[in-house]
Enzyme design. Structure first.
Site, short mmCIF file in Angstrom:
data_model
loop_
_atom_site.label_atom_id
_atom_site.label_comp_id
_atom_site.label_asym_id
_atom_site.label_seq_id
_atom_site.Cartn_x
_atom_site.Cartn_y
_atom_site.Cartn_z
N ASP A 1 0.86 -1.18 0.00
CA ASP A 1 0.00 0.00 0.00
C ASP A 1 0.89 1.23 0.00
OD1 ASP A 1 -2.27 1.86 0.64
OD2 ASP A 1 -3.33 -0.02 0.97
N HIS B 1 2.00 1.98 -3.24
CA HIS B 1 1.09 2.95 -3.82
C HIS B 1 1.63 4.37 -3.74
CE1 HIS B 1 -2.67 0.17 -3.23
NE2 HIS B 1 -1.74 -0.36 -3.99
#
Length: 426
Positions: free
Chosen positions: A250, A273
């Site tokens: 993430d 991310h």
């Protein structure tokens, strides 16, 4: 499994109930001095005035099989209660512990040192982590003024067996899984040199903290591990992150409501991310976000580069003075993005988060998407004061994609200086 091994082991030190000022570290925090102390601790060069408290002396077993949670707690309690300079030692070896809380305040006149050189593994079974969304983490430090966590040790969350139970992709109000570390109300702290691997949830949470530094960390999890943010910051101010390598499933660094004066410098990100401000507007009465700087860092094979994201809700707040500077993108999918329709694009609501004074300066590298710059801002609260200064991105995605390499702007007031590739929004 016996109840005592399933239960969450916690430590509540009821210290100085009458006069707390008498037991907390006094004097101003000197980050440079504390960093030298952390490095000296790592090199075994602390002076004779520092008393050491080794987890082995309190019964911990370095065999990787015996749960040593209570032994870690006893060691911390002894070090925290000591009325002189103290260092808790986790030596080389393999240790197994369940969820624990190290809670202050402490009696030490200077920052409590925790020197970690061993391998510490979390219990893999989720039945150990049953405390709910706000009480489910693995290693929690709470209410401590003055902390140095240093060393070459590795903290392995054994999250692979737990990731299949993560349902946050389907639910906006999901129960998050255990973070490897949670720092809550910890001020004047340095976390230096340690490694975090495969957390069940986040690697590191920093919440309600002040004067907090995270340096020379290595945080690793597979790119498809869900919600394994590297460093997640909320309701904290003066947090500095530098010289870290983060590859996870993430955001490498996420900064949500109440993040003030946050610096991210010389961080290598990927996979993951990217660097994210948000999600914002998720809760009622959120505190504003301002003075965020992400600089001198690189991103490789990430799904986003630098991103600001807000929910389409009625929760008003402000995000301002956000600077992304001197960044290198390598095969990044969405290099530059503001998304104020995050989470529910079909909703007729508009985001009530006001975004202003955001600068993207000296950003170069490669994009695998044709829309390399996207500002999707709120109709009711347009983005204001967005500046693009010397952006040089090249498309390296599928060669058959006939769409032009471009920028896309909706409800955003953008100014441009210097080179712009892709071209500015029309």
């Amino acid at each position: 499994m016996a109840f005592v091994t399933k239960a969450r082991i916690s430590l509540i030190l009821l210290l100085c109930l009458v006069n707390r000022n008498g037991c907390e570290r006094t004097g101003p925090f000197n980050p440079a001095e504390a960093l030298v102390k952390a490095k000296n601790a790592a090199a075994g060069k602390l002076g004779p005035d520092v008393k050491t408290f080794n987890v082995l002396d309190y019964g911990a077993k370095a065999n990787g099989k015996t749960d040593s949670s209570i032994n870690f707690i006893r060691t911390f309690k002894a070090a925290c209660n000591f009325r002189g300079n103290a260092m808790m030692v986790i030596p080389k070896g393999d240790f197994l512990i369940g969820p624990i809380i190290f809670q202050g305040p402490c009696f030490n006149p200077s920052s409590l040192i925790i020197q970690a050189n061993g391998i510490v593994k979390a219990q893999a079974d989720l039945s150990y982590f049953t405390g709910g969304a706000d009480d489910t983490d693995w290693i929690t430090f709470q209410s401590i003024n003055g902390l140095i966590l240093s060393g070459t040790g590795t903290f392995h969350g054994q999250g692979a067996k737990a990731w299949k139970y993560n349902d946050c992709a389907q639910k906006s109000h999901c129960v998050r899984l255990a973070a490897n570390f949670k720092f809550n109300k910890v001020n004047d702290a340095i976390i230096n040199g340690i490694n975090s691997i495969d957390p069940k949830g986040f690697h590191i949470m920093v919440t309600v903290c002040r004067n907090f530094r995270l340096l020379n960390l290595k945080l690793q999890a597979p790119g498809d591990s869900p919600n394994t943010d590297g460093i997640h910051i909320s309701k904290s101010n003066v947090v500095k992150i530098a010289h870290c390598v983060i590859g996870t499933g993430d955001d490498c660094v996420s900064m949500i409501h109440g993040s003030i004066d946050i610096s991210v410098n010389k961080v290598i990100c990927g996979p993951g991310h990217g660097f994210s401000v948000g999600s914002l507007g998720h809760y009622d009465d959120e505190a504003d976000v301002n003075k965020i700087v992400v600089t001198n860092s690189s991103l490789t094979d990430t799904t986003n580069g630098v991103r600001i994201k807000t929910y389409k809700t009625d929760s008003p707040s402000k995000a301002s003075s956000i600077f992304f500077t001197d960044l290198i993108m390598n095969r990044v999918k969405n290099p530059i993005i503001i998304d104020q329709e995050y989470g529910n694009r079909r909703s007729t609501q508009t985001s009530k988060v006001s975004i202003s004074d955001v600068r993207f300066v000296n950003i170069k590298g490669t994009s695998i998407s044709k829309v390399a710059v996207q500002f999707l801002c709120s109709k009711s609260n347009p983005c204001e004061g967005i500046q693009m200064n010397n952006i040089d991105l090249q498309y390296v995605g599928p060669p058959r994609d006939q769409q032009p390499f471009e920028s896309n702007c909706t409800n955003a007031k953008v100014s441009y200086v210097g080179l712009q590739n892709p071209p500015p929004c029309r």
